[in-house]
Design a protein around this motif. Sequence first.
Motif, short mmCIF file in Angstrom:
data_model
loop_
_atom_site.label_atom_id
_atom_site.label_comp_id
_atom_site.label_asym_id
_atom_site.label_seq_id
_atom_site.Cartn_x
_atom_site.Cartn_y
_atom_site.Cartn_z
N MET A 132 33.58 11.62 26.14
CA MET A 132 33.42 12.65 25.11
C MET A 132 31.96 12.87 24.70
SD MET A 132 36.22 14.12 24.19
CE MET A 132 37.59 14.08 25.33
N TRP A 134 28.85 14.32 21.86
CA TRP A 134 28.47 14.04 20.47
C TRP A 134 28.58 15.28 19.57
CZ3 TRP A 134 24.97 17.74 19.93
CH2 TRP A 134 24.29 18.14 21.08
N GLN A 140 36.40 16.63 19.01
CA GLN A 140 36.60 16.59 20.47
C GLN A 140 37.54 15.45 20.86
OE1 GLN A 140 35.58 18.95 22.22
NE2 GLN A 140 33.61 19.67 21.52
N ARG A 143 41.25 16.11 19.56
CA ARG A 143 42.02 17.14 20.28
C ARG A 143 42.53 16.61 21.62
NH1 ARG A 143 37.92 22.02 22.31
NH2 ARG A 143 37.06 20.83 24.02
N LYS A 158 35.33 6.72 25.89
CA LYS A 158 33.91 6.45 26.14
C LYS A 158 33.18 7.59 25.44
CE LYS A 158 29.87 7.12 28.22
NZ LYS A 158 29.12 6.84 26.98
N SER A 161 26.63 8.13 23.81
CA SER A 161 25.91 6.92 23.38
C SER A 161 25.22 7.08 22.03
CB SER A 161 24.87 6.54 24.43
OG SER A 161 25.52 6.15 25.61
N SER A 211 28.67 17.88 29.90
CA SER A 211 27.84 18.75 30.73
C SER A 211 28.38 18.83 32.16
CB SER A 211 26.41 18.23 30.75
OG SER A 211 26.43 16.94 31.33
N LEU A 233 33.66 21.73 30.24
CA LEU A 233 32.21 21.64 30.44
C LEU A 233 31.46 22.69 29.63
CD1 LEU A 233 32.34 20.86 34.26
CD2 LEU A 233 32.51 19.30 32.31
N CYS A 266 29.82 24.52 22.84
CA CYS A 266 30.09 25.04 24.18
C CYS A 266 30.53 26.50 24.11
CB CYS A 266 31.16 24.20 24.86
SG CYS A 266 32.62 23.97 23.84
N GLU A 363 22.55 26.91 30.25
CA GLU A 363 23.10 26.91 28.90
C GLU A 363 22.01 26.53 27.89
OE1 GLU A 363 25.85 23.66 28.25
OE2 GLU A 363 26.91 24.79 26.71
P1 NAP Z 1 26.80 14.91 28.54
O1 NAP Z 1 25.42 14.43 28.64
O2 NAP Z 1 27.48 15.36 29.77
O3 NAP Z 1 27.63 13.73 27.87
C1 NAP Z 1 29.01 13.84 27.64
C2 NAP Z 1 29.64 12.49 27.86
O4 NAP Z 1 29.59 12.19 29.26
C3 NAP Z 1 28.92 11.34 27.16
O5 NAP Z 1 29.86 10.40 26.73
C4 NAP Z 1 28.04 10.78 28.25
O6 NAP Z 1 27.67 9.45 28.05
C5 NAP Z 1 28.94 10.93 29.45
N1 NAP Z 1 28.24 11.00 30.73
C6 NAP Z 1 27.04 11.55 31.00
N2 NAP Z 1 26.77 11.46 32.31
C7 NAP Z 1 27.83 10.83 32.88
C8 NAP Z 1 28.15 10.47 34.21
N3 NAP Z 1 27.34 10.72 35.22
N4 NAP Z 1 29.33 9.84 34.44
C9 NAP Z 1 30.17 9.59 33.42
N5 NAP Z 1 29.92 9.93 32.15
C10 NAP Z 1 28.77 10.55 31.87
O7 NAP Z 1 26.94 16.09 27.52
P2 NAP Z 1 26.40 16.16 26.04
O8 NAP Z 1 24.95 16.46 26.10
O9 NAP Z 1 26.83 14.97 25.26
O10 NAP Z 1 27.23 17.39 25.47
C11 NAP Z 1 26.82 18.69 25.62
C12 NAP Z 1 27.58 19.39 26.73
O11 NAP Z 1 28.97 19.33 26.50
C13 NAP Z 1 27.22 20.85 26.76
O12 NAP Z 1 27.09 21.29 28.08
C14 NAP Z 1 28.43 21.51 26.12
O13 NAP Z 1 28.60 22.85 26.43
C15 NAP Z 1 29.53 20.63 26.60
N6 NAP Z 1 30.72 20.76 25.77
C16 NAP Z 1 31.83 21.38 26.28
C17 NAP Z 1 32.96 21.56 25.50
C18 NAP Z 1 34.20 22.24 26.03
O14 NAP Z 1 35.24 22.10 25.40
N7 NAP Z 1 34.16 22.93 27.14
C19 NAP Z 1 32.95 21.11 24.18
C20 NAP Z 1 31.81 20.50 23.70
C21 NAP Z 1 30.70 20.32 24.51
P3 NAP Z 1 26.22 9.04 27.50
O15 NAP Z 1 26.07 9.65 26.16
O16 NAP Z 1 26.28 7.56 27.48
O17 NAP Z 1 25.24 9.60 28.50
#
Ligand code: NAP
Length: 458
Positions: A132, A134, A140, A143, A158, A161, A211, A233, A266, A363
């Motif tokens: 999930m 932040w 998030q 739901r 998970k 961080s 992401s 995403l 998002c 984005e």
């Molecule tokens: P993120 O960097 O992808 O992190 C999301 C989660 O994934 C965190 O728990 C992160 O852990 C983990 N993660 C990152 N890289 C990973 C990998 N290679 N393998 C497994 N887990 C991994 O995204 P964010 O910056 O927190 O959130 C922003 C993004 O989320 C934006 O792109 C936004 O649009 C999207 N989002 C989408 C929705 C939707 O419903 N479609 C809703 C909200 C947000 P760490 O923190 O430990 O890196």
Amino acid sequence: MSLVTVNPTNESTEMVIDRHTPEEVEQRIAQAAQAGVKLRKTTFAQRAAWMHAAADILEQQAEELGELITIEMGKPIQQSVAEVHKSANAMRFYADHAEEFLAGEQLEDPAKVNASSAWTFYQPLGVVLAVMPWNYPIWQVVRFAAPALMAGNTGLLKHASNVPQAALFLDTLFERGGFPAGSFRALLIGGGDVAQVIADPRVKAVTLTGSEPAGRSVASVAGDHIKKSVLELGGSDPFVVMPSADVQAAASTAVLARTNNNGQSCIAGKRIIVHADIYDEFTAAFVEHMTNLKVGNPLDPQTQIGPLATRDGRDDLAELVDDAVRKGAEVLTGGYIPEGAGYFYAPTVLAGLTDDMRLVQEEAFGPVATVYKVHSAEEALEVANQTEFGLSSAVWTTNVEEQEWFLRNVEAGAVFINGMTVSYQELPFGGIKNSGYGRELAAEGIREFCNLKTVWRA
Ligand code: NAP
């Protein structure tokens, strides 16, 4: 490496928490698996009572939890408190509707399949891992968790961080409501440790909100192990305004759609696409509202825009804007990092975008809007679809044919007409293209992590 809460408003370290050791992770997966054996034998009524109790506990702590959210990730305090209430509502919604959503169906004419009767019903899959983000640190997770637990699954979280305190709050929430110990467990691990958890035979499925790169990585590991995955995403949603629209209402709604959650949503309306006939009127109002937003300490109830959650996030956003400006984009307001402490970015509007600018495809996760001038509904649609993402969309027009044409042809998981995209527990939520696959919320959300079993009786 430890997990750290850094307050994005003043950059101070609020809390340092040790990550779980491999032994602790093992113990927590085992707890979730054992709880699952108990949970699948409970009735909907029993689980609903626990879910209602957990929702009450959540809501009783709305103020203090709201403050914790704001300190951990910087969103304005009223939005943090509203997020807690919204989460409690979703818990009650699934408590009240899970049984009906998972009732399955009887085949009306079983003779057609040579049976005396035939029907379907839904069963839980078992332990589901949720990775999930932040940006809505409680919503998030809830739901996912509320439908998953109501279906009889157990959950491993998970969390991102930078929000370990939200993770720890959620770790005990459902148990406090009465769910068997281990029904929902947080794993304090890094993104690099996720593959191993997905591979664990006790873990049956995974959902990720985050992401695109994280989504690709999680989905490929899940694919290797033939496990179900759901991906929510990023998005770069179009917000289209046509000449028949109420231009002033569209302009003020566009500001909210773009800047809610400090612009880190998002489903934010990130690309504002405006017909030439009303472009000047719309843009003047939109830019004025964006310029007048009150930026400051998110714990102050008057603040409309707080800091971005992390320094990296703020710097990435600034780079996207700088790239566009270098290539000729016009800055209508903002476009800079304010002086002083905290990961702030000024509310920004850019026009004159060209295809070579990264902002056109990537984005923008912060209070940065891009405005495009178009001359027809066809051109508006072309710009709307000119993205790799396909989460949601909004169109402002009172022309019914235009509405129909847009809702049929826009490449997105949802269309909001004369409004902005909001997630409602009653409506399915999710995207297409690089915004992911699968749906959350509504009946579709609870069915994602179930086995739809078909029964045929001679
Ligand atoms: P993120 O960097 O992808 O992190 C999301 C989660 O994934 C965190 O728990 C992160 O852990 C983990 N993660 C990152 N890289 C990973 C990998 N290679 N393998 C497994 N887990 C991994 O995204 P964010 O910056 O927190 O959130 C922003 C993004 O989320 C934006 O792109 C936004 O649009 C999207 N989002 C989408 C929705 C939707 O419903 N479609 C809703 C909200 C947000 P760490 O923190 O430990 O890196």
